[in-house]
Design an enzyme around this catalytic site. Sequence first.
Site, short mmCIF file in Angstrom:
data_model
loop_
_atom_site.label_atom_id
_atom_site.label_comp_id
_atom_site.label_asym_id
_atom_site.label_seq_id
_atom_site.Cartn_x
_atom_site.Cartn_y
_atom_site.Cartn_z
N GLU A 16 0.82 -1.21 0.00
CA GLU A 16 0.00 0.00 0.00
C GLU A 16 0.85 1.26 0.00
OE1 GLU A 16 -2.39 -3.13 2.39
OE2 GLU A 16 -0.28 -2.57 2.06
N LYS A 18 3.91 1.76 -1.24
CA LYS A 18 4.49 1.97 -2.57
C LYS A 18 3.48 2.66 -3.48
CE LYS A 18 5.45 -0.67 -6.78
NZ LYS A 18 6.66 -0.01 -7.25
N CYS A 659 26.53 -1.15 -8.85
CA CYS A 659 25.99 0.16 -8.49
C CYS A 659 25.94 0.33 -6.98
CB CYS A 659 24.60 0.36 -9.08
SG CYS A 659 23.39 -0.90 -8.65
N HIS A 710 17.84 6.99 -10.52
CA HIS A 710 16.93 6.83 -9.38
C HIS A 710 16.25 8.15 -9.02
CE1 HIS A 710 19.60 3.32 -9.05
NE2 HIS A 710 18.52 2.73 -8.59
#
Length: 774
Positions: A16, A18, A659, A710
Amino acid sequence: MQTHNLGYPRIGNHRELKKACEQYWAGKIPAHQLEQTARSIRSFNWQLQKEAGINWIPCNDFSFYDHVLDTCLMVGAIPERYHQLVEEKKLNPIDLSFAMARGYQQDGLDVTAMEMTKWFDTNYHYIVPEFRAAQKFSFFHNKVINEFMEAKKEGIQAKPVLLGPISFLLLGKEKEEGFNRLGLINNVLPVYLEVLKQLDANGAYFIQLDEPCLALNLSGVELEVFNNVYRKIKTAFPQLHIILSSYFECYGTNLPTVLSLPVHTIHLDLVRCPSQLNDILATEFVKSKTHLSLGIVDGRNIWKNDFKQSLAAIQKAIDTIGKERVWIAPSCSLLHTPCDLDNETNEKVLTAEIKQWLAFAKQKLQEVVILKQLANGENNSVLQQQWLANTNCINNRATSTLIHHPAVKQRVANIAASDDQRLSAFNIRQQKQHKALGLPLYPTTTIGSFPQTKEVRSWRAKWKKGELTDAAYNDLLKAETEKAVRWQEEIGLDVLVHGEFERNDMVEYFGEQLAGFVFTENGWVQSYGSRCVKPPIIYGDVYRPTPMTVEWSSYAQSLTKKWMKGMLTGPVTILQWSFVRNDQPRSETCTQIAFAIRDEVVDLEKAGIRVIQIDEPAIREGLPLRRENWQQYLHWAVRAFRISASGVQDDTQIHTHMCYSEFNDIIQNIADMDADVITIETSRSQMELLDAFAAFKYPNEIGPGVYDIHSPRVPSATEMVALMEKARAVVPKEQLWVNPDCGLKTRGWDETKTALIEMVAAAKELRQAITVTT
């Protein structure tokens, strides 16, 4: 005997948080609706733990994005570039935290995001605090007080959880030279004392201070800071019950300092380091009044607890220090496990036999309480049934025929010296590859994935439900792939990718096609911010029944005369980002995966794919926290990558991608991997990470990421050129590639297209500058 929990998943049973965050970022819901979702998740989690029988329930373990970022706001560690957002834009703390995590590019302002890196050896990412020599701190955001009061109103015995002041500083980064961030402890400690004062005034008693850096190799100076800080906390608040929590490793050489600290309870991770219980019980600690919190239920993995084994450890503690000084808990926060096994109802996805071996966060709470009851000597029919069911389950898993595959074990046992060696040294391979591939200076490429739009995700959902036939689904994916290939040709990328539209997740996609893996429908865990992943479960021996990617890579290569990059996930990353079987060494499981990937690499080469990327973003993440354990891990991790990459000819170019990691201390091992090209994240750190490669004189080719995927912020070609100029100052231009810092799956097409067009323009400008100077 008390039970407590160190933290609970914050994403919600059905992700929820997210969904609400992403709707809020898109402007589709107002702030109060986002906050209502957060309150509902917190309330659900608290009541669930109360009903399970947990005595002391964590609060302030919830976060909209990241708990380290929340700590930055709590103590006012807000980098100067965001001050305008506070002073002029009047951003509230939630919006400010999102700007710090994701960047801010609107209303004429263009502010970059803070750096992000891995939380110890997990796949969770935290926002890295930024510190300067004259750093000032103040109690800026009272989230911890608000959430304690919120829990109190719900009748919860809440235990506020705070990232401890020393770990907060150690997990950050100095943003200017000439000082050590730990020297700021006397500046930040007063804020922590003010927070504790307000918690005390509002009725808090148990306070959990997480100091996970106590699992690292600390110097004498750093340990003395722990001594000083915790004595000051004790002096200021003798009435508070301080729980000192560390996890993911042993205390090791830090143990004498830890045992001397004036805290009321010390938490032990007995899953990662079972031996430390004996170490402690053999010391003068037994004469103290300090409690031990036994982290006996695995907070990092999903296997059911072995009650017999756990009770033996609990009983040993009880026999030595007494029942009243023993607490029972998970090993760490349950943030790293899925919410609830009861959500897995489809036996076609997760069979009943394998499901019985598992426990998710909700079930782990139940295990904690049952262990307390059994250790207390309680005896009733329900407990007897639970004990018998647990014993039968553990025995069933140990003898199951699903797990073992003799041919796989034999292949690992018979590793040859040539299995992890390329045919020729890199300098020879490089000449052959340059001739075969014919790429320009500063060749451009992307890391692999392109945006997974709602349409693409809806096709996959319909296909899985049987609403789309295999043929119809493949036709849609082929059309999307062709569109991506044509667009890449149009903007002038040098090495193309097919976009990975057929893939759900970079690990899950391969796990679905490898033997020894099983999946869940709702086993989501947070990776960073709103990004959730559904790790595969490795339950048995791993091998590749059939080719996995050859068909899609071959199709994409058939669409273009440019080179198409084959895209694979490496063995260490598949291991790290899965829930791994705990009945054999991780090194053996990793080697099994390596041979499966090797088979795929060989088949890709046979199909005409001459550039193959084997992603290993998790290789640094898997590094043990204590240095004395590094070389053993690095030996088998590097060997696994080399096994996966060494079955091809010299003129086939092997790429890898890493990364959000610090490479300085393992740069030799990265070189030992012997990838022809490595692409790394460097944009958030402004190319700082490249310094390690420069100082080492890294011999192979490097693609330092020139923009941060990102963040929704789109940098200009000028900004990317400036970053590459920094790179060229430390790495020869003949070794440099131009690429984003990670895959583009989570981004939108508009920003992706704009950014990549700028990136190609940057590469052309760099080439033109060379032409002019020569």
